[in-house]
Design an enzyme around this catalytic site. Sequence first.
Site, PDB file in Angstrom:
ATOM      1  N   ASP A  25      -6.251  17.190 -16.161  1.00  0.00           N
ATOM      2  CA  ASP A  25      -6.553  15.796 -16.487  1.00  0.00           C
ATOM      3  C   ASP A  25      -6.079  15.592 -17.924  1.00  0.00           C
ATOM      4  O   ASP A  25      -6.663  16.139 -18.860  1.00  0.00           O
ATOM      5  CB  ASP A  25      -8.056  15.537 -16.336  1.00  0.00           C
ATOM      6  CG  ASP A  25      -8.398  14.054 -16.510  1.00  0.00           C
ATOM      7  OD1 ASP A  25      -7.695  13.364 -17.274  1.00  0.00           O
ATOM      8  OD2 ASP A  25      -9.393  13.603 -15.897  1.00  0.00           O
TER       9      ASP A  25
ATOM     10  N   TYR B 117     -15.169  14.938 -16.959  1.00  0.00           N
ATOM     11  CA  TYR B 117     -15.494  13.541 -16.696  1.00  0.00           C
ATOM     12  C   TYR B 117     -16.546  13.454 -15.576  1.00  0.00           C
ATOM     13  O   TYR B 117     -16.472  14.159 -14.577  1.00  0.00           O
ATOM     14  CB  TYR B 117     -14.210  12.796 -16.321  1.00  0.00           C
ATOM     15  CG  TYR B 117     -14.434  11.327 -16.184  1.00  0.00           C
ATOM     16  CD1 TYR B 117     -14.655  10.543 -17.306  1.00  0.00           C
ATOM     17  CD2 TYR B 117     -14.476  10.730 -14.933  1.00  0.00           C
ATOM     18  CE1 TYR B 117     -14.894   9.196 -17.186  1.00  0.00           C
ATOM     19  CE2 TYR B 117     -14.708   9.379 -14.807  1.00  0.00           C
ATOM     20  CZ  TYR B 117     -14.918   8.615 -15.939  1.00  0.00           C
ATOM     21  OH  TYR B 117     -15.165   7.287 -15.814  1.00  0.00           O
TER      22      TYR B 117
ATOM     23  N   ARG C 192       0.845  -1.213   0.000  1.00  0.00           N
ATOM     24  CA  ARG C 192       0.000   0.000   0.000  1.00  0.00           C
ATOM     25  C   ARG C 192       0.879   1.262   0.000  1.00  0.00           C
ATOM     26  O   ARG C 192       0.455   2.307  -0.459  1.00  0.00           O
ATOM     27  CB  ARG C 192      -0.976   0.009   1.185  1.00  0.00           C
ATOM     28  CG  ARG C 192      -1.859   1.275   1.231  1.00  0.00           C
ATOM     29  CD  ARG C 192      -3.175   1.115   1.991  1.00  0.00           C
ATOM     30  NE  ARG C 192      -3.005   0.439   3.255  1.00  0.00           N
ATOM     31  CZ  ARG C 192      -2.465   0.979   4.357  1.00  0.00           C
ATOM     32  NH1 ARG C 192      -2.039   2.238   4.354  1.00  0.00           N
ATOM     33  NH2 ARG C 192      -2.340   0.278   5.452  1.00  0.00           N
TER      34      ARG C 192
ATOM     35  N   LYS D  68      -7.287   4.178 -19.848  1.00  0.00           N
ATOM     36  CA  LYS D  68      -7.581   4.567 -21.227  1.00  0.00           C
ATOM     37  C   LYS D  68      -6.345   4.355 -22.111  1.00  0.00           C
ATOM     38  O   LYS D  68      -5.930   3.231 -22.296  1.00  0.00           O
ATOM     39  CB  LYS D  68      -8.080   6.016 -21.249  1.00  0.00           C
ATOM     40  CG  LYS D  68      -9.113   6.343 -20.140  1.00  0.00           C
ATOM     41  CD  LYS D  68     -10.410   5.587 -20.297  1.00  0.00           C
ATOM     42  CE  LYS D  68     -11.335   5.688 -19.080  1.00  0.00           C
ATOM     43  NZ  LYS D  68     -11.612   7.008 -18.584  1.00  0.00           N
TER      44      LYS D  68
HETATM   45  C1  PLP Z   1     -12.047   7.554 -17.482  1.00  0.00           C
HETATM   46  C2  PLP Z   1     -11.657   8.905 -17.046  1.00  0.00           C
HETATM   47  C3  PLP Z   1     -11.429   9.188 -15.691  1.00  0.00           C
HETATM   48  C4  PLP Z   1     -11.625   8.159 -14.606  1.00  0.00           C
HETATM   49  O1  PLP Z   1     -10.755   7.071 -14.733  1.00  0.00           O
HETATM   50  P1  PLP Z   1     -11.054   5.617 -14.088  1.00  0.00           P
HETATM   51  O2  PLP Z   1      -9.827   4.858 -14.421  1.00  0.00           O
HETATM   52  O3  PLP Z   1     -12.294   5.108 -14.734  1.00  0.00           O
HETATM   53  O4  PLP Z   1     -11.264   5.836 -12.636  1.00  0.00           O
HETATM   54  C5  PLP Z   1     -11.040  10.473 -15.354  1.00  0.00           C
HETATM   55  N1  PLP Z   1     -10.893  11.426 -16.292  1.00  0.00           N
HETATM   56  C6  PLP Z   1     -11.104  11.190 -17.595  1.00  0.00           C
HETATM   57  C7  PLP Z   1     -10.933  12.295 -18.583  1.00  0.00           C
HETATM   58  C8  PLP Z   1     -11.502   9.928 -18.022  1.00  0.00           C
HETATM   59  O5  PLP Z   1     -11.731   9.708 -19.316  1.00  0.00           O
END
Ligand code: PLP
Length: 394
Positions: free
Chosen positions: A182, A110, A57, A207
């Site tokens: 982000d 998001y 952790r 992603k």
């Molecule tokens: C998918 C996504 C998230 C969240 O990611 P997870 O891995 O599903 O928790 C945050 N920001 C953006 C722009 C995303 O496309």
Amino acid sequence: MNKRWGFSTTAIHGGKIADTHKSVAAPIYQTATYYYDTAEEGARLGQEIPPGFVYTRWSNPTTRALEEKMALLEGAEDALATASGMGAVSCAVLTALKRGDHAIAPSAIYQATYQLFAEMLPSYGIETTLLPDTDTQSYERALRPNTRLLFIETPNNPMLAITDAAKVASLARAHGAMTIADNTWATPYNHTPISDGVDAVVHSATKYLGGHHDVTLGLIAGSSDFIKKTKKQVRILGTTPDPFGAWLVIRGLATLALRVERQNATALRLAEFLAEHPSVDRVHYPGLRAHPGHAVAAKQMRGFGGMLSFEVKGGYGPSVRVFERLEIPKRATSLGGVSTLVSHPAGISSVHMPREVRAAVGISEGLIRVSVGVEDVDDLLGDFSQALNPAHLS
Ligand SMILES: *Cc1c(COP(=O)(O)O)cnc(C)c1O
């Protein structure tokens, strides 16, 4: 980073694990804990930043190799992996803010990030403003004496609006606030916000970085000081990734440049095809000259990305027929992997937004979002062409 190395060499060879068996592939340290031989050694490992590994952790060799690679790719001092993209967003945001502070983010972000800003932060006594657009002037107008964070997502979801990262970052700096970007949609291959003055970057590695629809993981990159503070949050909140997930993202990063280059090229071809199509009202893709964010995107991005959205003429009914007639793309949430995915924001991914907010940010009932994969471009163009055939739309 070795300054002579380009993106791909760094993605493959940066942040290596020192493995005594000289394995070429990164080993997976699938362990929850690490032993020590003497009480004195144990005491040394008990420091806030231990000189070795103590407990997964806290940190893990496989995960650490991913973090070092990611810091190099984003041009950051350090990086930290989390159990999911939202683990990265929420831990970074909670590190940046405390009770009584104010934060600014656009409405069209998001879904779970929107909920963090709209519901969760206010419930902890943190003020937030959710902007109707992503213009620098809107961020400026929303500033308050206690503003401590400007959050950006560029390109954003699902309209592909572009935020000028350098302008927002300098606005924040002048105000004594920090900027977090982000960078999930752009990836560090297309955009490195830290080089524009942004303080920290968050990612859903689920992603593009993982890239194969098979892992859930997040990453944060920023200054050593910010990462150290965020690590403390992650250890308390427990948003630690599994070593196998970190290994999958290490493997994904090795081909990130290849995949994103293909996705950039295919998305541009598809956007141009859709823009000319008689069944399509509008296409949102920053690589098109007509896109309102094109000039800023061309300035700050190396490629325009693999995400686009378009509006089918006639609104909801016809768009659902096009959506359901597509044969190659999977109708699924998520994005950024090898398989093309489509979603229908009015139906699924933006239902968290009240209808008025959706309308205000431009999400129409006929909007279809596309995450372009790495399939053969002619197969994709052929499939969109058959699905958009006007004979099926009325
Ligand atoms: C998918 C996504 C998230 C969240 O990611 P997870 O891995 O599903 O928790 C945050 N920001 C953006 C722009 C995303 O496309």
